[in-house]
Write a protein that holds these residues in place. Structure first.
Motif, PDB file in Angstrom:
ATOM      1  N   ALA A 124       0.828  -1.006  -0.043  1.00 45.10           N
ATOM      2  CA  ALA A 124       0.112   0.045   0.044  1.00 45.10           C
ATOM      3  C   ALA A 124       1.015   1.196  -0.081  1.00 45.10           C
ATOM      4  N   SER A 125       0.171   2.458  -0.435  1.00 41.69           N
ATOM      5  CA  SER A 125       1.076   3.517  -0.505  1.00 41.69           C
ATOM      6  C   SER A 125       0.196   4.806  -0.085  1.00 41.69           C
ATOM      7  N   ASN A 126       0.857   5.951   0.449  1.00 46.62           N
ATOM      8  CA  ASN A 126       0.360   7.026   0.699  1.00 46.62           C
ATOM      9  C   ASN A 126       0.781   8.283  -0.245  1.00 46.62           C
ATOM     10  N   GLY A 127       1.376   7.634  -1.210  1.00 44.52           N
ATOM     11  CA  GLY A 127       1.989   8.668  -2.660  1.00 44.52           C
ATOM     12  C   GLY A 127       3.360   8.748  -2.247  1.00 44.52           C
ATOM     13  N   ASN A 128       3.733   8.706  -0.976  1.00 43.80           N
ATOM     14  CA  ASN A 128       5.242   9.116  -0.828  1.00 43.80           C
ATOM     15  C   ASN A 128       6.047   7.712  -0.679  1.00 43.80           C
ATOM     16  N   LEU A 129       5.401   6.954   0.302  1.00 46.78           N
ATOM     17  CA  LEU A 129       6.123   5.687   0.721  1.00 46.78           C
ATOM     18  C   LEU A 129       5.209   4.714   0.333  1.00 46.78           C
ATOM     19  N   ILE A 130       5.701   3.453  -0.043  1.00 55.11           N
ATOM     20  CA  ILE A 130       5.182   2.212  -0.164  1.00 55.11           C
ATOM     21  C   ILE A 130       5.507   1.324   0.888  1.00 55.11           C
ATOM     22  N   LEU A 131       4.535   0.598   1.381  1.00 52.66           N
ATOM     23  CA  LEU A 131       4.909  -0.252   2.639  1.00 52.66           C
ATOM     24  C   LEU A 131       4.520  -1.650   2.306  1.00 52.66           C
ATOM     25  N   PHE A 132       5.216  -2.897   2.665  1.00 50.62           N
ATOM     26  CA  PHE A 132       4.938  -4.064   2.505  1.00 50.62           C
ATOM     27  C   PHE A 132       5.595  -4.930   3.422  1.00 50.62           C
ATOM     28  N   GLY A 133       5.208  -6.257   3.574  1.00 50.82           N
ATOM     29  CA  GLY A 133       6.040  -7.211   4.444  1.00 50.82           C
ATOM     30  C   GLY A 133       6.402  -8.304   3.718  1.00 50.82           C
ATOM     31  N   ASN A 134       7.214  -9.151   4.285  1.00 54.21           N
ATOM     32  CA  ASN A 134       7.729 -10.527   3.868  1.00 54.21           C
ATOM     33  C   ASN A 134       7.719 -11.545   4.528  1.00 54.21           C
ATOM     34  N   GLU A 135       8.073 -12.709   4.227  1.00 55.42           N
ATOM     35  CA  GLU A 135       7.857 -14.033   4.917  1.00 55.42           C
ATOM     36  C   GLU A 135       9.011 -13.919   5.981  1.00 55.42           C
ATOM     37  N   SER A 144       8.414   6.140  -3.226  1.00 59.17           N
ATOM     38  CA  SER A 144       7.678   5.851  -4.310  1.00 59.17           C
ATOM     39  C   SER A 144       8.298   6.619  -5.494  1.00 59.17           C
ATOM     40  N   ASN A 145       9.341   7.596  -5.416  1.00 62.03           N
ATOM     41  CA  ASN A 145      10.168   8.420  -6.521  1.00 62.03           C
ATOM     42  C   ASN A 145      11.166   7.874  -6.600  1.00 62.03           C
ATOM     43  N   THR A 146      12.042   7.151  -5.822  1.00 61.78           N
ATOM     44  CA  THR A 146      13.384   6.862  -6.088  1.00 61.78           C
ATOM     45  C   THR A 146      13.704   5.230  -5.837  1.00 61.78           C
ATOM     46  N   GLY A 147      12.487   4.761  -5.408  1.00 60.90           N
ATOM     47  CA  GLY A 147      12.807   3.090  -5.161  1.00 60.90           C
ATOM     48  C   GLY A 147      13.640   2.802  -3.916  1.00 60.90           C
ATOM     49  N   GLU A 148      14.157   3.764  -3.026  1.00 62.68           N
ATOM     50  CA  GLU A 148      15.087   3.806  -1.994  1.00 62.68           C
ATOM     51  C   GLU A 148      14.531   3.368  -0.817  1.00 62.68           C
ATOM     52  N   ILE A 149      15.100   2.355  -0.207  1.00 58.63           N
ATOM     53  CA  ILE A 149      14.654   1.770   1.048  1.00 58.63           C
ATOM     54  C   ILE A 149      14.826   2.928   2.251  1.00 58.63           C
ATOM     55  N   LYS A 150      13.575   3.353   2.845  1.00 58.74           N
ATOM     56  CA  LYS A 150      13.641   4.236   4.038  1.00 58.74           C
ATOM     57  C   LYS A 150      13.678   3.452   5.261  1.00 58.74           C
ATOM     58  N   TYR A 151      13.243   2.453   5.342  1.00 57.56           N
ATOM     59  CA  TYR A 151      13.564   1.420   6.545  1.00 57.56           C
ATOM     60  C   TYR A 151      13.146  -0.044   6.203  1.00 57.56           C
ATOM     61  N   ARG A 152      13.652  -0.585   7.060  1.00 53.82           N
ATOM     62  CA  ARG A 152      13.596  -2.285   6.793  1.00 53.82           C
ATOM     63  C   ARG A 152      13.795  -3.059   8.254  1.00 53.82           C
ATOM     64  N   VAL A 182       1.220   0.817  12.853  1.00 53.30           N
ATOM     65  CA  VAL A 182       2.541   1.160  12.709  1.00 53.30           C
ATOM     66  C   VAL A 182       2.409   2.742  12.096  1.00 53.30           C
ATOM     67  N   SER A 183       3.219   3.326  12.449  1.00 52.60           N
ATOM     68  CA  SER A 183       3.575   4.930  11.837  1.00 52.60           C
ATOM     69  C   SER A 183       4.175   4.608  10.618  1.00 52.60           C
ATOM     70  N   VAL A 184       3.578   5.440   9.654  1.00 57.05           N
ATOM     71  CA  VAL A 184       3.950   5.033   8.231  1.00 57.05           C
ATOM     72  C   VAL A 184       5.595   5.758   8.145  1.00 57.05           C
ATOM     73  N   ASN A 185       5.937   6.747   8.489  1.00 55.80           N
ATOM     74  CA  ASN A 185       6.844   7.438   8.141  1.00 55.80           C
ATOM     75  C   ASN A 185       8.224   6.986   9.003  1.00 55.80           C
ATOM     76  N   GLU A 186       7.809   6.325  10.238  1.00 58.25           N
ATOM     77  CA  GLU A 186       8.850   5.535  10.928  1.00 58.25           C
ATOM     78  C   GLU A 186       8.878   4.168  11.069  1.00 58.25           C
ATOM     79  N   GLY A 187       7.849   3.491  10.903  1.00 59.35           N
ATOM     80  CA  GLY A 187       7.858   2.103  11.145  1.00 59.35           C
ATOM     81  C   GLY A 187       7.577   1.616  12.497  1.00 59.35           C
TER      82      GLY A 187
END
Length: 308
Positions: A124-135, A144-152, A182-187
């Protein structure tokens, strides 16, 4: 849906176009592969994701509905079972192998990111960040603009549930049955609720409540601010699809061939519809009509008289 046209894909690789009010079929296109995620429409250009049979790749096609031809094809390594998302300037594809790719609306790749982790969670996205989870249980936020990971951040033992974002917060479930806010900007984890059974469906919310079901057949209503359970019901079925939320009631499919109409304030099931086939698809509401998809290619459309 675009204007008066309902687009539907199926697992045999057919893309259908129907009149959304009458159900009349305008026609269909047949492609190699399987359409297992929802097509995206942008100005009558349809983005179709085809998983190829017995191959290690999938294909993204852009179909021009007005002219009846494919404008572009792009090969993607691996299969895609996660839903695509539409942004203001393009679409995002997340593969089952954890590669995220952003395409602009003419089909050119703007960036790609390989997280190198199996992923069954629709982002899902708020337009600036895309959030998802994995196994692995990681929560990942990508620009969403650069594809850079903001946090993991690892927060769970496995996340396959789909994501919702509302304002500054994201909501999703994990494989152990925990619902996260979770908070979108900080995780940062704001609260968790343990439903004790795996969550695959997408949480939905209104101003003060969030609703989610689990594979144990339970449906929960939770206070969005505190994470306190307001009510829960046990259906005895399997809840694995996203409901439609109206002002005063929730429309929730059950894999056990049922649809529930649930009072959002009390949790009472006020009406139940039984189906001959499994209702496996998430319902869609558009301009007074509720669309439901069931096994064997059946689409049902219902006029909704009480939109609240």
């Amino acid at each position: 849906i675009y204007d008066n046209i309902l687009f539907v894909g199926d697992l045999s690789g057919k893309l259908y176009a129907f009149d959304r009010t009458s159900g009349k079929m305008f026609g269909y296109e047949k492609y190699n592969g399987s359409i297992s995620v929802t097509p995206i429409v942008n100005n009558l250009r349809v983005f179709i994701l085809l998983n190829q049979f017995n191959e290690k790749f999938s294909m993204l096609k852009i179909y021009d509905y007005l002219n009846g031809n494919v404008l572009l094809e792009s090969k993607i390594y691996g299969s895609v079972q996660n839903e695509m998302i539409k942004l203001n300037d393009g679409i995002v594809v997340l593969t089952d192998q954890g590669e995220m790719i952003k395409f602009n609306f003419v089909g050119s790749r703007e960036w790609s990111l390989n997280t190198k982790a199996a992923t069954k969670s629709s982002p899902a996205s708020n337009g600036n960040l895309i959030l998802f989870g994995n196994e692995k249980g990681e929560l990942i936020a990508v620009s969403s603009n650069t594809g850079e990971i903001k946090y993991r951040t690892k927060i769970s033992n496995g996340i396959e549930g789909d994501f919702s974002i509302e304002g500054d917060y994201a909501y999703f479930g994990d494989n152990s049955g925990k619902l996260f806010c979770v908070s979108v900007n900080e995780g940062r984890i704001v609260w968790t609720v343990d439903t004790k059974s795996k969550i695959l469906s997408t949480p939905v919310m209104n101003d003060d409540k969030v609703f989610v079901g689990n594979l144990g057949g339970e449906i929960f209503c939770i206070n969005r601010s505190s994470g306190k359970i307001i009510w829960k019901i046990e259906t005895g079925g399997v809840i694995n699809t996203t409901p439609v939320l109206f002002k005063n009631y929730l429309v929730q499919p059950d894999l056990n061939r049922k649809i529930y109409f649930i009072d959002t304030n009390s949790g009472e099931i006020t009406k139940t519809y039984d189906f001959e086939k499994r209702v496996k698809l998430s319902p869609v509401y558009y301009d007074g009509i509720l669309y439901l998809g069931a096994d064997k290619g059946i689409i049902n459309a219902y006029q909704i008289s009480n939109k609240e």
